[in-house]
Write an enzyme that holds these catalytic residues in place. Structure first.
Site, short mmCIF file in Angstrom:
data_model
loop_
_atom_site.label_atom_id
_atom_site.label_comp_id
_atom_site.label_asym_id
_atom_site.label_seq_id
_atom_site.Cartn_x
_atom_site.Cartn_y
_atom_site.Cartn_z
N LYS A 118 1.34 -1.18 0.55
CA LYS A 118 0.04 -0.15 -0.16
C LYS A 118 0.73 1.26 -0.26
O LYS A 118 0.33 2.00 -0.91
CB LYS A 118 -0.86 0.05 1.41
CG LYS A 118 -1.43 -1.43 0.84
CD LYS A 118 -3.51 -0.71 1.54
CE LYS A 118 -4.50 -1.42 1.59
NZ LYS A 118 -5.62 -1.11 2.04
N LYS A 200 -3.73 -10.41 -6.87
CA LYS A 200 -4.70 -11.08 -6.39
C LYS A 200 -5.78 -10.05 -6.63
O LYS A 200 -5.01 -9.23 -6.54
CB LYS A 200 -5.02 -10.51 -4.11
CG LYS A 200 -4.73 -9.45 -3.64
CD LYS A 200 -4.77 -8.98 -2.38
CE LYS A 200 -5.50 -7.91 -2.02
NZ LYS A 200 -5.86 -7.77 -0.34
N LYS A 203 -10.02 -4.80 -4.82
CA LYS A 203 -10.78 -3.67 -5.04
C LYS A 203 -10.71 -2.59 -5.72
O LYS A 203 -11.23 -1.32 -5.78
CB LYS A 203 -12.61 -3.77 -4.17
CG LYS A 203 -12.36 -3.47 -3.14
CD LYS A 203 -13.38 -3.99 -1.90
CE LYS A 203 -12.27 -3.61 -0.46
NZ LYS A 203 -13.09 -4.09 0.82
P1 TYM Z 1 -10.62 -6.40 2.64
O1 TYM Z 1 -11.02 -5.53 3.48
O2 TYM Z 1 -9.25 -6.33 2.49
O3 TYM Z 1 -11.23 -7.98 2.38
C1 TYM Z 1 -12.38 -8.63 3.23
C2 TYM Z 1 -12.12 -10.13 3.12
O4 TYM Z 1 -11.99 -10.46 1.34
C3 TYM Z 1 -10.97 -11.68 1.49
N1 TYM Z 1 -9.94 -11.36 0.19
C4 TYM Z 1 -9.52 -12.37 -0.47
N2 TYM Z 1 -10.47 -13.22 -0.94
C5 TYM Z 1 -9.60 -13.84 -1.19
N3 TYM Z 1 -9.20 -13.78 -2.50
C6 TYM Z 1 -9.21 -12.62 -2.37
N4 TYM Z 1 -8.43 -11.95 -3.54
C7 TYM Z 1 -9.37 -11.86 -1.53
N5 TYM Z 1 -9.41 -10.02 -1.32
C8 TYM Z 1 -10.04 -9.90 -0.54
C9 TYM Z 1 -9.62 -10.47 2.90
O5 TYM Z 1 -8.66 -11.79 2.93
C10 TYM Z 1 -10.40 -10.75 4.06
O6 TYM Z 1 -11.16 -11.43 4.58
N6 TYM Z 1 -8.19 -6.19 7.38
C11 TYM Z 1 -8.88 -6.59 6.67
C12 TYM Z 1 -10.34 -6.32 7.04
C13 TYM Z 1 -10.44 -6.29 8.59
C14 TYM Z 1 -10.20 -7.60 9.14
C15 TYM Z 1 -10.26 -7.59 10.52
C16 TYM Z 1 -10.64 -8.65 8.95
C17 TYM Z 1 -9.46 -5.27 9.32
N7 TYM Z 1 -10.43 -6.34 10.57
C18 TYM Z 1 -10.60 -7.91 11.92
C19 TYM Z 1 -10.56 -9.67 9.91
C20 TYM Z 1 -10.21 -9.47 11.04
C21 TYM Z 1 -8.64 -6.39 5.17
O7 TYM Z 1 -8.77 -5.14 4.02
O8 TYM Z 1 -10.16 -7.00 4.73
#
Ligand code: TYM
Length: 337
Positions: A118, A200, A203
């Site tokens: 990032k 990966k 969005k």
């Molecule tokens: P975020 O918002 O980027 O993504 C949300 C969830 O989707 C999963 N994910 C994916 N899984 C498979 N392939 C992909 N290309 C892909 N892109 C995203 C992510 O692994 C995630 O599970 N930091 C986290 C949000 C968060 C969180 C937490 C998660 C904040 N606090 C506490 C679990 C527990 C995030 O940015 O996810």
């Protein structure tokens, strides 16, 4: 009833409300949320504070927050069984974030690959929040004494850090926090970009690289047809040498339940056309019911509001209890002596 709920293991997960949720979010995380709702006591949060580590347009962010909430509900999550809420509505996240940051080392945060990625992407805004992002994530999880965290593979390193922080804190103060485990999908833990299958699906990348949960069938078909593969015309699972085809196979397998062997047998030697159409069909049939529900739910502002309020109240009650314990352990002066 209450006692019964307490005996269930607890699940926590969060999704950032930025832009459009993708097929990666769905396969990696959201889809599993629903599967866990009966067996576990689940909290699912729209982590709007995390979203601020990158500059957001306030009006857009507000819309994206509600859209994410509506998608959670449209995916079938029952707001009675699960606590669905916004991170910013429970102030204890921010408080615990501070305490835990005093138990996290700079070196640990410097090793986080998401921070490195990032900072490269947003070189003009490498803010402290971006750096300490994983501490807030640890606070999210530990605040609810969560046993398990359903996430995609990209969040594994952050979860590992949360575990280390919990263990470190417990090492000083006794068993305060539950040390959480990850819960990953067997197939599709890392859905890759349709245009660069070595990265990966995200969005925050250009639109043609991802499928949004709300993409209509014709858009899904078009994006699938244009997905990067190779010139071999061979449907064989080999992520190293055929990342494009392997990614599409993972998507199909995750959504249809077909094994890689079955997919190979069915589609090899026929050109990539029928294979890509089958992947598109599986995506469309997974997303269509969500899209239909989404239309209905997102128009019902009063319902969304009531879920938000109820979620915030229920999450706050648990958070409040944890913080009483944490403050006491730390020696923070209580208001009443
Ligand atoms: P975020 O918002 O980027 O993504 C949300 C969830 O989707 C999963 N994910 C994916 N899984 C498979 N392939 C992909 N290309 C892909 N892109 C995203 C992510 O692994 C995630 O599970 N930091 C986290 C949000 C968060 C969180 C937490 C998660 C904040 N606090 C506490 C679990 C527990 C995030 O940015 O996810």
């Amino acid at each position: 009833m209450e006692a019964n709920i307490q005996q269930k293991k607890r699940i926590f997960s969060g999704i950032q409300p930025t832009g459009q949720l993708t097929l990666g979010n769905y396969i990696g995380a959201l889809r599993n949320f629903k599967l866990l709702e009966d067996e576990y006591d689940c909290l699912y949060s729209i982590v709007d504070m995390h979203a601020l580590t990158v500059r957001q347009n306030p009006a857009e962010l507000r819309k994206a927050c509600l859209r994410t909430m509506a998608i959670f509900l449209a995916s079938g999550l029952d707001p009675q069984k699960n606590i669905i809420y916004f991170q910013s509505h429970v102030h204890e996240h921010a408080e615990l974030n501070w305490y835990l940051s005093c138990f996290t080392y700079m070196g640990e945060l410097q090793r986080m690959t998401q921070f490195k990625d990032k900072s490269a992407k947003h070189a003009d805004n490498i803010n402290a929040g971006l750096f300490t992002y994983p501490v807030l994530m640890a606070a999210d999880i530990l605040l609810y004494m969560s046993d398990m965290v359903p996430i995609g593979a990209d969040q594994k390193q952050h979860l590992e850090l949360a575990r280390n922080i919990a263990q470190r804190f417990n090492g000083v103060y006794g068993d305060v926090f539950v040390v959480p485990e990850g819960y990953f999908p067997k197939v599709g833990a890392r859905v890759m970009s349709l245009q660069d299958p070595t990265r990966k699906m995200s969005k925050s990348d250009p639109e043609e690289t991802y499928i949004a949960i709300l993409d209509k069938p014709d858009v899904i078909r078009r994006k699938m047809r244009r997905a990067k593969t190779d010139s071999e015309n061979c449907v064989e699972f080999d992520p190293e040498n055929r990342p494009g085809v392997s990614n599409l196979m993972s998507i199909l397998s995750a959504l249809s339940g077909m094994s890689m062997e079955e997919i190979s047998e069915t589609y090899s030697g026929k050109g990539y056309g029928p294979f890509k159409d089958a992947v598109a069909d599986s995506v469309i049939s997974a997303l269509e019911p969500i899209q239909n529900e989404y239309e209905r739910i997102s128009a019902d502002k009063a319902y969304l509001e009531s879920v938000m309020q109820d979620g915030a109240d229920r999450a706050s009650r648990i958070a409040h209890k944890t913080m009483l314990k944490v403050r006491k352990k730390l020696g923070i002066a209580p208001l009443k002596l």
